[in-house]
Design a protein around this motif. Structure first.
Motif, PDB file in Angstrom:
ATOM      1  N   ILE A  23       1.000  -1.405  -0.029  1.00 22.79           N
ATOM      2  CA  ILE A  23       0.151   0.001   0.017  1.00 22.79           C
ATOM      3  C   ILE A  23       0.845   1.249  -0.184  1.00 22.79           C
ATOM      4  CG2 ILE A  23      -0.252   0.357   2.857  1.00 22.79           C
ATOM      5  CD1 ILE A  23      -3.024   0.861   2.103  1.00 22.79           C
ATOM      6  N   LYS A  24       0.355   2.327  -0.617  1.00 24.37           N
ATOM      7  CA  LYS A  24       1.429   3.393  -0.778  1.00 24.37           C
ATOM      8  C   LYS A  24       0.096   4.790  -0.683  1.00 24.37           C
ATOM      9  CE  LYS A  24       3.865   5.906  -4.181  1.00 24.37           C
ATOM     10  NZ  LYS A  24       4.618   5.967  -5.565  1.00 24.37           N
ATOM     11  N   SER A  26       0.372   8.844  -1.400  1.00 21.36           N
ATOM     12  CA  SER A  26       0.999   9.686  -2.110  1.00 21.36           C
ATOM     13  C   SER A  26       0.165  11.085  -2.141  1.00 21.36           C
ATOM     14  CB  SER A  26       1.270   9.148  -3.590  1.00 21.36           C
ATOM     15  OG  SER A  26       0.148   8.918  -4.318  1.00 21.36           O
ATOM     16  N   THR A  44      -3.646  10.352  -1.439  1.00 25.72           N
ATOM     17  CA  THR A  44      -3.830   9.203  -2.306  1.00 25.72           C
ATOM     18  C   THR A  44      -3.619   7.886  -1.840  1.00 25.72           C
ATOM     19  OG1 THR A  44      -4.167  10.620  -3.985  1.00 25.72           O
ATOM     20  CG2 THR A  44      -3.877   8.317  -4.654  1.00 25.72           C
ATOM     21  N   THR A  46      -2.943   3.985  -2.988  1.00 26.75           N
ATOM     22  CA  THR A  46      -2.819   3.262  -4.057  1.00 26.75           C
ATOM     23  C   THR A  46      -2.464   1.653  -3.513  1.00 26.75           C
ATOM     24  OG1 THR A  46      -0.517   3.710  -4.823  1.00 26.75           O
ATOM     25  CG2 THR A  46      -2.261   4.932  -5.884  1.00 26.75           C
ATOM     26  N   GLY A  47      -2.903   0.708  -4.026  1.00 25.15           N
ATOM     27  CA  GLY A  47      -2.578  -0.792  -3.586  1.00 25.15           C
ATOM     28  C   GLY A  47      -3.297  -1.072  -2.486  1.00 25.15           C
ATOM     29  N   THR A  48      -3.180  -2.521  -2.075  1.00 23.09           N
ATOM     30  CA  THR A  48      -4.133  -2.930  -0.859  1.00 23.09           C
ATOM     31  C   THR A  48      -3.035  -3.580   0.183  1.00 23.09           C
ATOM     32  OG1 THR A  48      -4.574  -4.832  -1.990  1.00 23.09           O
ATOM     33  CG2 THR A  48      -6.056  -2.857  -2.069  1.00 23.09           C
ATOM     34  N   THR A  79      -9.679   2.296   1.207  1.00 17.72           N
ATOM     35  CA  THR A  79      -9.830   2.002  -0.153  1.00 17.72           C
ATOM     36  C   THR A  79      -8.734   2.950  -1.060  1.00 17.72           C
ATOM     37  OG1 THR A  79     -11.782   3.548  -0.439  1.00 17.72           O
ATOM     38  CG2 THR A  79     -12.020   1.103   0.130  1.00 17.72           C
ATOM     39  N   GLU A  80      -8.767   2.170  -2.200  1.00 19.73           N
ATOM     40  CA  GLU A  80      -7.748   3.001  -3.330  1.00 19.73           C
ATOM     41  C   GLU A  80      -8.455   4.195  -3.773  1.00 19.73           C
ATOM     42  OE1 GLU A  80      -4.697   0.590  -5.896  1.00 19.73           O
ATOM     43  OE2 GLU A  80      -6.504  -0.348  -5.936  1.00 19.73           O
ATOM     44  N   GLY A  81      -7.667   5.338  -3.923  1.00 22.30           N
ATOM     45  CA  GLY A  81      -8.315   6.766  -4.320  1.00 22.30           C
ATOM     46  C   GLY A  81      -7.816   7.698  -3.535  1.00 22.30           C
ATOM     47  N   ARG A  82      -8.556   8.842  -4.029  1.00 21.37           N
ATOM     48  CA  ARG A  82      -8.420  10.356  -3.384  1.00 21.37           C
ATOM     49  C   ARG A  82      -9.187  10.378  -2.033  1.00 21.37           C
ATOM     50  NH1 ARG A  82      -4.068  13.459  -2.754  1.00 21.37           N
ATOM     51  NH2 ARG A  82      -4.514  15.692  -2.498  1.00 21.37           N
TER      52      ARG A  82
END
Length: 316
Positions: A23-24, A26, A44, A46-48, A79-82
């Motif tokens: 997970i990241k 950014s 943001t 990204t990843g899980t 969850t992924e996203g902004r």
């Protein structure tokens, strides 16, 4: 806690980011400015990571050298996203001394040590600590703010606002309330334990972390062995599982306790709150006693400042 897997920070709108295996975080942005009365932070993901459970925003005043837990979000914001986090610092009485503030967004992963079969998972650190041997914060029973020693070590201050505090009866709203009153005023549930709103561990770490019940402290005694020892020069109790769990252990430091403006017994005594009030006395709550000659449950005046060791899960 020692489960931070990623940190992305901003200091005066400059930011840097690091990645973990799954997970990241950014693109961290702060949309508010000094005097930082209401902070809006965008980030943001990204990843899980199936073990990641919490997003935490902290703010550090670089001039005053004070760190505040601004916001804790569990589950939904992983969850992924902004995403956006909002923190009303002014509403909590937090005032920064300058614009030089570092905001940190961290993703944390669920951890814990299971000490017996089908038992709960015990955290490795006290609430407010980053290492097992650290004392962490001190709380009256039902408190969700937390207090630490001031810079002169002659009094207590709020970990949120930095204002002075003393552990006295008048500063403890749960003192001198019987079980029926605690329940009618919403402090405890039908099982006789603090509700999430007044659970120290849940307030600081987010669900599913919570305070131990009195029964869970009893199970800790019955299912584990214990030794008075030191860890990195700090005295406390090493609590170890039996049989197949003999390689599993947690360290409970002798953090002492808060009373009035003083800290009593650090290095020789340790007291840990459970989520259960005494069933008869309106002044007491159950907890765990840690010292060189005793390891067991006891009850204490609710206005005392004591440690909290979180756990998660329920014994089956």
């Amino acid at each position: 806690m020692e489960y931070k897997i990623f940190v992305s920070s901003i200091c005066l709108l400059a930011f840097a980011s690091l990645a973990s295996a799954g997970i990241k975080v950014s693109d961290v942005e702060v949309f508010s400015g000094y005097p930082w009365k209401e902070v809006v932070v965008g980030y943001t993901i990204t990843g899980t990571d199936e073990n990641a459970d919490t997003v935490r925003l902290t703010a550090t005043d670089q001039v005053a050298n004070k760190c505040y837990t601004a916001e804790v979000l569990v589950g939904a914001k992983l969850t992924e996203g902004r995403h956006v986090m909002r923190w009303n610092a002014a509403a909590e009485g937090v005032e920064f001394t300058s614009s030089n503030v570092e905001f940190v967004v961290s993703v944390e992963v669920l951890d814990g040590v299971q000490l017996w079969e089908n038992g709960p998972y015990w955290a490795e650190c006290n609430v407010g600590a980053t290492k097992p041997e650290e004392s962490g914060y001190y709380f009256w029973w039902g408190d969700t703010v937390g207090y630490k020693r001031n810079e002169r070590n002659d009094g207590w201050v709020s970990v949120k606002s930095g204002t002075s505090f003393s552990f006295t009866k008048s500063n403890c709203p749960t003192y001198n309330k019987d079980v029926s009153t605690l329940q009618s005023q919403g402090y405890i549930n039908s099982t006789g334990n603090l509700v999430a709103k007044y659970d120290t561990a849940t307030a600081h770490l987010g669900a599913p972390w919570r305070m131990p019940t009195d029964a869970e402290f009893s199970a800790l005694f019955n299912n584990c062995t214990t030794t008075w020892t030191t860890r990195n020069g700090v005295y406390g109790r090493l609590v170890t599982g039996k049989g197949a769990y003999a390689s599993k252990s947690i360290f409970l430091p002798a953090a002492g306790y808060g009373y009035d403006s003083d800290l009593g017994g650090p290095g020789s005594l340790g007291y840990y709150w459970s989520s259960a009030p005494h069933s008869v006395s309106s002044y007491l709550a159950w907890g765990l006693n840690v010292d060189s000659g005793y390891f067991g449950r006891s009850n204490y005046n609710r206005y005392r400042g004591q440690s909290v060791r979180p756990l998660r899960g329920f014994a089956k």
